[in-house]
Scaffold this active site. Structure first.
Site, PDB file in Angstrom:
ATOM      1  CE  LYS A 219      -4.279   1.427  -0.228  1.00  0.00           C
ATOM      2  NZ  LYS A 219      -5.131   0.981  -1.137  1.00  0.00           N
TER       3      LYS A 219
ATOM      4  CB  SER B  79      -7.660   1.418  -3.496  1.00  0.00           C
ATOM      5  OG  SER B  79      -7.408   1.777  -1.871  1.00  0.00           O
TER       6      SER B  79
END
Length: 595
Positions: free
Chosen positions: A191, A387
């Protein structure tokens, strides 16, 4: 006193509306009407000119004032308009003006596919370049040019397509030097959106993931360009990587077809179109044709969603051309399509790097409702569907993505900046007061998380991540452990995602519509209508929305800067929206290195 200033702001906004903005709008409408009535959109022999040098969005904005802030060109409009032009007997030739830098890869994929369908109708395409500069994904600009019947290049231009590079700015050392603490957590090591605040260089996973998706995009663009230029990918790769070249060298290496000025390419396009041929700009032609809405008893809804995902309503969007996916608006668009008895299936066009998990869940709930109502949902992914963009797509019946779409990034991050120590160096003291529980000042910029606050915040991050994984597991019919294995916040291209089971099919909105027809059991021989959501507001509805209440006067005055496309005003509004999302804790947002 506060109410007095708000009232005065409302009065000022009203005066501005009636004495400045409305006359401006009326004048614009009169000029536009006179222009459109004085010239026919097409002549018997039309050269349709598509100029990509001014930039391109994924979807046309539903904001009625977006035209004031840019060219208004979108991938969806290009696909729609070229589909009409290939059947229009007046349109004989397509003239392409290529940008010198890169084009977002997935946009380039979809434009190339539309150009190839246009050529398949028997009509030539002439592309002209004033040079290919090593900026962004320039390989994709070349790929678009390679799909033309002829690729021209200006004599003084340079062919500098030698690869694909991306640069990141890391603020970790600067923050450390000036006493700013980026107190963030991420789920998990891939991430990478948070790394710009916490690191000074690529981490191992960050470098690994970026190298993988960049290689996938580069390989895909090379393969497409090689196919269109009738070369092998290996041969084309070897040739371009040995560059850069002058226009003359590029011609001798068969990277282009002709050398000439833009005016010479225009003259050749006219010659091919026939006697008395005229060049018609793409926007003018598109306006004259309208949307390709089709006909028939059955309809397919096309729901658009582009930008960061945020809660609430758009409220007219101000006067700028920036895009966000407002969860109330997008969910309502899907519910409207569900309630329309003529709509048999929904194509959900998503181009988003993510945003708020709460907003994403609200939109996904609408997708679930559509499926429960017996209306199949097919997602068509644009430049990004990562996402939160993947969250809202995950439970669709079918997912279509371009090979170069950036998707996945199944993960979450969140945190805060501790600014008090940095400000103290300049004699500015920041102090806070809170009442209530220990977590009430968790996101205060004065102090790092306490041990108990971090434990609570970490638990909320884990909860959001687990919820994300569960939705992907349910929607993609994958075991939870398998999703956790391929998730961890990693970005994948559409081609990679298909191999992993995160995407069903490679292609664009045309392929998504075809799949929606199939799932809705609409026979191929039967005509179908398209209904587009959300429906654009009229300028009058938007003005009413913006100026309707005095408490919004301050926001309206800021938004007015967008009329003149003030980049500082637009940047400020985007920053405010982003900060609003971060202040809520967890964010399902991917890094967007191609924007």
């Amino acid at each position: 006193m506060k109410q007095f200033f708000l009232t005065m702001g409302g009065v000022f906004a009203g005066l501005l509306l009636f004495f400045v903005i409305l006359p401006f709008i009326f004048l614009t409408m009169i000029i536009g009407a006179a222009s459109s009535s004085s010239k026919q959109a097409t002549v018997a022999n039309t050269v349709l000119e598509l100029d990509l040098r001014g930039g391109i969005s994924d979807q046309a904005s539903s904001n009625p004032f977006a035209a004031f802030s840019g060219s208004g060109l979108s991938v969806m409009k290009v696909v729609d308009t070229l589909a009409q032009a290939e059947k229009d007997d007046h349109v004989k030739v397509l003239l392409l003006r290529l940008p010198e830098g890169g084009v977002t890869p997935a946009s380039a994929d979809e434009i190339r596919q539309a150009i190839r369908r246009f050529r398949a109708s028997g009509k030539p395409v002439i592309a002209h370049s004033q040079g290919f500069q090593p900026v962004g994904t320039v390989i994709d600009s070349y790929m678009i040019g390679a799909s033309a019947s002829e690729l021209w290049m200006q004599n003084t231009a340079n062919f500098q397509v030698t690869g694909f590079a991306s640069n990141e700015v890391f603020l970790g050392r600067a923050f450390e030097k000036y006493g700013v603490r980026a107190d963030f957590e991420q789920r998990y090591e891939y991430k990478n959106a948070v790394n710009e605040y916490t690191q000074s260089d690529f981490t191992g996973p960050h470098r690994e993931a970026m190298t993988a998706w960049m290689t996938s995009i580069y390989t895909s663009a090379l393969a497409n360009a090689a196919s269109d230029r009738k070369q092998t990918p290996a041969a084309l790769k070897a040739t371009i990587e040995a560059g850069p070249y002058s226009a003359q060298q590029a011609l001798s290496l068969k990277l282009i077809d002709k050398i000439g000025q833009a005016e010479e390419a225009e003259a050749e396009a006219r010659r091919r179109a026939g006697s008395n041929a005229e060049i018609v700009e793409f926007g003018d032609y598109a306006s004259s044709q309208g949307s390709r809405d089709g006909s028939g008893a059955s309809a397919i809804a096309i729901v658009g969603a582009e930008g960061d995902i945020v809660t609430g309503r758009g409220g007219g969007g101000g006067f700028g051309g920036g895009s966000s996916i407002h969860s109330d608006d997008t969910a309502k668009a899907i519910y409207d399509a569900i309630e329309d008895k003529d709509v048999k299936a929904i194509v959900f066009r998503v181009s988003s790097p993510g945003g708020s998990p709460e907003a994403s869940e609200q939109i996904l709930a609408a997708v679930r409702t559509a499926r429960a109502a017996g209306k199949p949902v097919v997602v068509s992914m644009g430049s990004y569907a990562a996402s939160g963009g993947y969250w809202i797509s995950s439970e669709a019946d079918w997912i279509v993505a371009q090979p170069s779409t950036l998707t996945g990034s199944i993960g979450v991050y969140g945190g805060k900046f501790v600014l008090a120590p940095a400000l103290a160096r300049f004699g500015v003291d920041m102090r806070g007061i809170s009442v209530g529980g220990d977590y009430s000042d968790a996101f205060s910029p004065t102090e790092p998380f306490t041990t108990s606050q971090r434990a609570a915040f970490s638990a909320s991050m884990d909860k959001t991540y687990d919820e994300f994984v569960q939705r992907v597991s349910t929607g993609r019919r994958l075991p939870v452990d398998r999703v956790r294995e391929i998730a961890r916040g990693r970005v994948w291209t559409g081609a990679q995602a298909k191999d992993l089971g995160l995407v069903d099919q490679l292609g664009g909105v045309t392929e998504a519509i075809g799949k929606a027809r199939e799932l809705a059991r609409i026979p191929a021989s039967q005509s179908v209508r398209f209904k587009r959501y959300p429906k654009a507001e009229s300028p009058w509805e938007a003005l009413s929305s913006v100026f309707g209440v005095s408490s919004e006067a301050a926001h309206a005055l800021i938004a007015i800067g967008g009329v003149m496309s003030d980049p500082q005003a637009e940047a400020a509004m985007r920053a405010i929206e982003a900060d609003r999302m971060r202040s809520r804790g967890a964010v399902v947002m991917a890094d967007t290195p191609l924007q």
